[in-house]
Scaffold this active site. Structure first.
Site, PDB file in Angstrom:
ATOM      1  N   THR A 100      -0.027   4.526   1.858  1.00  0.00           N
ATOM      2  CA  THR A 100      -0.068   5.195   3.151  1.00  0.00           C
ATOM      3  C   THR A 100       0.421   4.263   4.249  1.00  0.00           C
ATOM      4  OG1 THR A 100      -1.963   6.473   2.387  1.00  0.00           O
ATOM      5  CG2 THR A 100      -1.548   6.436   4.757  1.00  0.00           C
ATOM      6  N   ASP A 157      -1.668  -2.898   5.927  1.00  0.00           N
ATOM      7  CA  ASP A 157      -1.973  -2.544   7.308  1.00  0.00           C
ATOM      8  C   ASP A 157      -3.470  -2.488   7.589  1.00  0.00           C
ATOM      9  OD1 ASP A 157      -2.557  -0.341   5.821  1.00  0.00           O
ATOM     10  OD2 ASP A 157      -1.565   1.106   7.131  1.00  0.00           O
ATOM     11  N   ASP A 178       0.854  -1.183   0.000  1.00  0.00           N
ATOM     12  CA  ASP A 178       0.000   0.000   0.000  1.00  0.00           C
ATOM     13  C   ASP A 178       0.895   1.240   0.000  1.00  0.00           C
ATOM     14  OD1 ASP A 178      -2.193   1.607   0.093  1.00  0.00           O
ATOM     15  OD2 ASP A 178      -2.911   0.943   2.049  1.00  0.00           O
TER      16      ASP A 178
END
Length: 821
Positions: free
Chosen positions: A330, A564, A328
């Site tokens: 972020t 996450d 990812d």
């Protein structure tokens, strides 16, 4: 039932009955005043906890008994223990010295695994799940062991259901129960529905009243056995197991043939037994399993010191094989925290009025994320009671909150009519910033299908631009992967232009433009071809991430996935090696093989280097163990079946193996290494080198021993001293030839081998050692026979191309050799 019911179209898209998907009122400190939403009192919770008693602590890893048992009852250890018991029963204690290897296997292997167990349990405590319970009308976090029946538990996306219960409130609540039921599709939960401990929230928010905890819960009853230690074999482990089985299978008929030969010769039992035991011991790779375990736990300990929790020990090795890392944006490439850069009001909207309304929305939203926290920090406001909400989902890409006088919405800009603000949105996105639209509506949200988009009467209030700071070491991390020929693929829910700009800024190469995840090809073949050039996919759904990972995997790529959020879970499950951020959702951490407790993506190259070191070292030490076993086979065929005394007693091989296998393999398995690391035709490659080395060493031993015993008529102890000495010297030359991959390494490996030869010579000079091992001080003709045997061995080894060959490691390794330490 509550009146908030989604329309039939939304229910059909989820694959559920229309009445099972609802948007319900939220639980807030204000609404919690109702008796059913205040939860238990603290006093009542303490009383129930005391009545329940202290719960049994669940086993978080392998038990001490399991560790010791696993290290004791291996195939090589079992063979050695049987041979040792027979030898001891006949009073030949010195010939049972090889049992020291069994003791070392158990003690060293168990010590390392127990040490790793303690270190990893401390690390895992930092990422263990917690429960948010409402007691006396206030929400607080408690340890999962403190949850009692009757507690009201609040859940958000990514949270684990920590106890069985019944849903009290639901806001588009969807639960993943696959870990319990095997059902891959998330299940929509409405008020009064049951939830099961061990499942996870994948979407929406809600609360449930606990009905069963601990041993009474569904998951404890269902998976009690499944909680036992499991350690699925990795490619290296499978290769080592095949190698051991092959060697033992080869040795059995040879030892039986030797035994039959000795019987036919009418060899006295007290002479035949040591010969058979010596031959059998030499055919057993006694320390190979131990070394595999030791290098795994040592690698896990090294990574734990860097903040990486290894939930499967062989995951370190698996990560080394990764060819593609999907991640990812972020929290990985950029910092998790955001800051508001600017708020641009729509035409005719007052700037101060917009700021006030953003503050109301952010303060009153009960589901907190980076965007909400950034808005709340920039525009503080008092908390108001929310009447209903639409939680954000990566599937519909917007959220909404109904307050008393208005409904506020926040979402992707393309979902709203931007008009004159479109140019600003494009420019900010191309600059790598996150842009969200803030809007207002009079809709009540009752019966609204989030998948159909925002309400029709929605009017844009402003564009909000937020900035993500790049992680400090991200460019160096990306450069490492580029040097190691590991591709990076960025899969993000953000605007493709924004993600592409950040990826280009940090140096991720891409031969194609950023892809819009909503436009992925339907055909798997078309998707695989597209991913051969593209490195960035934006606006991608959780299912889209999973499709990308599966497409790369089906293209025979070894794929690692780092995430996450709960939206990353499908892709994590589909990958070969799953890595989670320590700050990520509970579900993400649970399904992952490695957890970055400190959240630093820059620590992943260290893990890759550690895994590659494991592969390199185990490939090499496997060759040494196999060489010893094949040497034993050649000794049986060449001398054991001949009418001549066998050149070794079991005690001789115990002494020689200490210098040639025991010390070198442990040192080499745990030190920095260079050269190739990929596992290709593992067993064949090991046998190719080991067979050539065994032929050379066996030729030298046979020459020195036979000439000394038959021609020079040495006594048996002197002739066996010749055999042991030749075996030690030539085996250490093989170690040097195998490990001297560069000039610096040749110097220290050569020094180690020379030191071991000197230590062996010192052992022969000690009277008690000579007496126990039935050897003599080499001098005169004995030295001459040793020199003859070593010379023959070196000539044969050179002809068979067993000699030092300096390798040039890959450029990335030369520049970053420290990453493998």
């Amino acid at each position: 039932m509550p009146h908030h019911v989604l329309v039939d179209a939304a229910a059909k898209s989820l694959g559920v009955h229309p009445g099972d998907c609802r948007i319900a009122p939220r639980v807030t400190p204000e609404t919690a005043n109702a008796p059913t939403q205040r939860g238990l009192s603290e006093e009542e919770a303490r009383r129930r906890l005391a009545e329940r008693g202290k719960p049994a602590k669940p086993a978080s890893s392998r038990s001490y008994r399991s560790i010791i048992r696993g290290n004791l009852f291996t195939l090589p250890n079992s063979i050695l223990m049987v041979l040792g018991a027979v030898t001891i029963a006949l009073g030949e204690l010195a010939d049972a010295l090889f049992l020291g290897v069994v003791v070392a296997n158990v003690v060293i292997g168990s010590f390392q695994e127990i040490r790793a167990k303690k270190a990893l349990e401390k690390l895992s405590a930092l990422v263990k799940p917690v429960a948010r319970v409402i007691r006396d009308g206030a929400m607080r976090e408690v340890d999962v062991n403190e949850v009692v029946p009757g507690d009201l538990v609040r859940v958000e996306p990514g949270d684990q259901i920590v106890a069985d219960g019944q849903v009290e409130t639901s806001e588009s609540l969807r639960i993943d129960e696959s870990i319990l039921t095997g059902e891959s599709n998330a299940v929509v939960k409405a008020s009064a529905d049951d939830v099961l401990s061990g499942s996870f929230v994948v979407e929406g928010t809600g609360s449930y009243v606990v009905t069963a905890v601990g041993a009474e819960s569904y998951s404890e009853k269902l998976v009690g056995e499944a909680r036992k230690f499991r350690h699925p074999a990795s490619p290296l482990q499978r290769g080592v197991n095949r190698l051991i089985v092959t060697l033992v299978t080869l040795g059995i008929p040879l030892v039986l043939a030797l035994t039959l030969t000795l019987i036919l010769r009418d060899t006295p039992f007290n002479e035949a037994l040591p010969t058979v035991v010596a031959a059998a011991v030499n055919m057993v790779p006694e320390g190979l399993i131990l070394l595999t375990s030791v290098v795994y736990v040592t690698g896990a300990l090294r990574l734990s010191a860097r903040g990486i929790l290894t939930q499967q020990l062989n995951a370190v090795e698996s990560l080394a094989s990764a060819e593609v890392v999907c991640t990812d944006k972020t929290g990985t490439l950029t910092e998790s925290s955001l800051r508001v850069v600017s708020v641009v009001p729509a035409d005719g909207v007052d700037e101060s009025d917009v700021a006030e309304q953003i503050g109301r929305y952010a303060a009153s939203s009960d589901v907190r994320n980076g965007t909400i926290e950034a808005l709340a920090g920039a525009y503080p406001a008092p908390v108001e009671q929310g009447l209903a909400s639409v939680p954000f989902s990566s599937r519909w890409k917007w959220s909404a909150l109904r307050l008393e006088d208005a409904t506020y919405l926040l979402g992707a800009p393309e979902l709203f009519p931007l008009d004159d603000l479109e140019e600003i949105a494009t420019r900010e996105a191309e600059g790598g910033r996150r842009v969200v639209a803030f809007a207002r509506s009079d809709a009540s949200l009752d019966g609204l299908d989030p998948l159909t988009g925002p309400p029709d009467d929605t009017s844009l209030l402003a564009l909000v631009t937020l900035s993500e700071e790049l992680r400090p070491n991200i460019r160096e991390t990306v450069g490492y992967f580029a040097d190691e020929d590991v591709e990076l693929k960025v899969l993000s829910g953000d605007n493709p232009v924004t993600v592409g700009a950040i990826a280009a800024d940090i140096g991720i190469p891409s031969a194609g433009a950023p892809i819009d995840g909503r436009m992925l090809p339907e055909g798997d073949g078309d998707l695989r071809r597209l991913l051969q050039t593209a490195s960035v996919v934006g606006r991608i759904s959780p299912e889209g991430k999973k499709r990308v990972v599966e497409a790369l995997r089906d293209d025979d790529r070894y794929v690692a996935m780092l995430g996450d959020g709960v939206n990353d879970v499908p892709a994590l499950k589909a990958s070969r090696i799953a890595i989670a951020q320590g700050s990520g959702a509970q579900m993400t951490r649970t399904v992952s093989d490695l957890v970055l407790v400190n959240g630093d993506f820059g620590s992943v190259p260290r893990a890759v280097g550690e895994g590659r070191q494991i592969l390199r070292n185990m490939q090499r030490v496997s060759k040494l163990f196999t060489m010893k076993c094949l040497f034993g086979a050649l000794m049986i065929l060449g001398l054991g079946l001949a009418p001549i005394e066998y050149p070794f007693l079991p005690r001789h091989l115990s002494l020689a193996s200490f210098f040639t296998i025991g010390v070198p393999t442990f040192v080499l398995a745990l030190t920095r290494s260079e050269g190739p690391w990929r596992l290709t035709n593992y067993v064949r490659e090991v046998f190719n080198f080991s067979a050539r080395a065994a032929v050379g060493v066996a030729a030298g031993v046979a020459a020195g021993y036979v000439v000394g015993l038959q021609v020079e008529e040495l006594d048996l102890d002197s002739a066996r001293t010749v055999s042991v000495s030749i075996f030690v010297v030539t085996s250490l030359y093989v170690v040097f030839a195998l490990e001297a991959t560069s000039s610096p390494r040749a110097r220290w490996v050569g020094g180690m081998c020379a030191g071991l030869v000197a230590l062996y010579a010192v052992s022969l000079a000690i009277p008690i050692t000579r007496r126990v091992f039935e050897l003599v001080i080499p001098q005169g003709i004995v030295l001459g026979m040793i020199a003859l045997g070593v010379g023959v061995a070196l000539v044969v080894l050179t002809i068979l191309r067993v000699r030092p060959r300096f390798e040039q490691p890959p450029r990335g390794l030369r520049e970053r050799s420290g990453s493998d330490t």
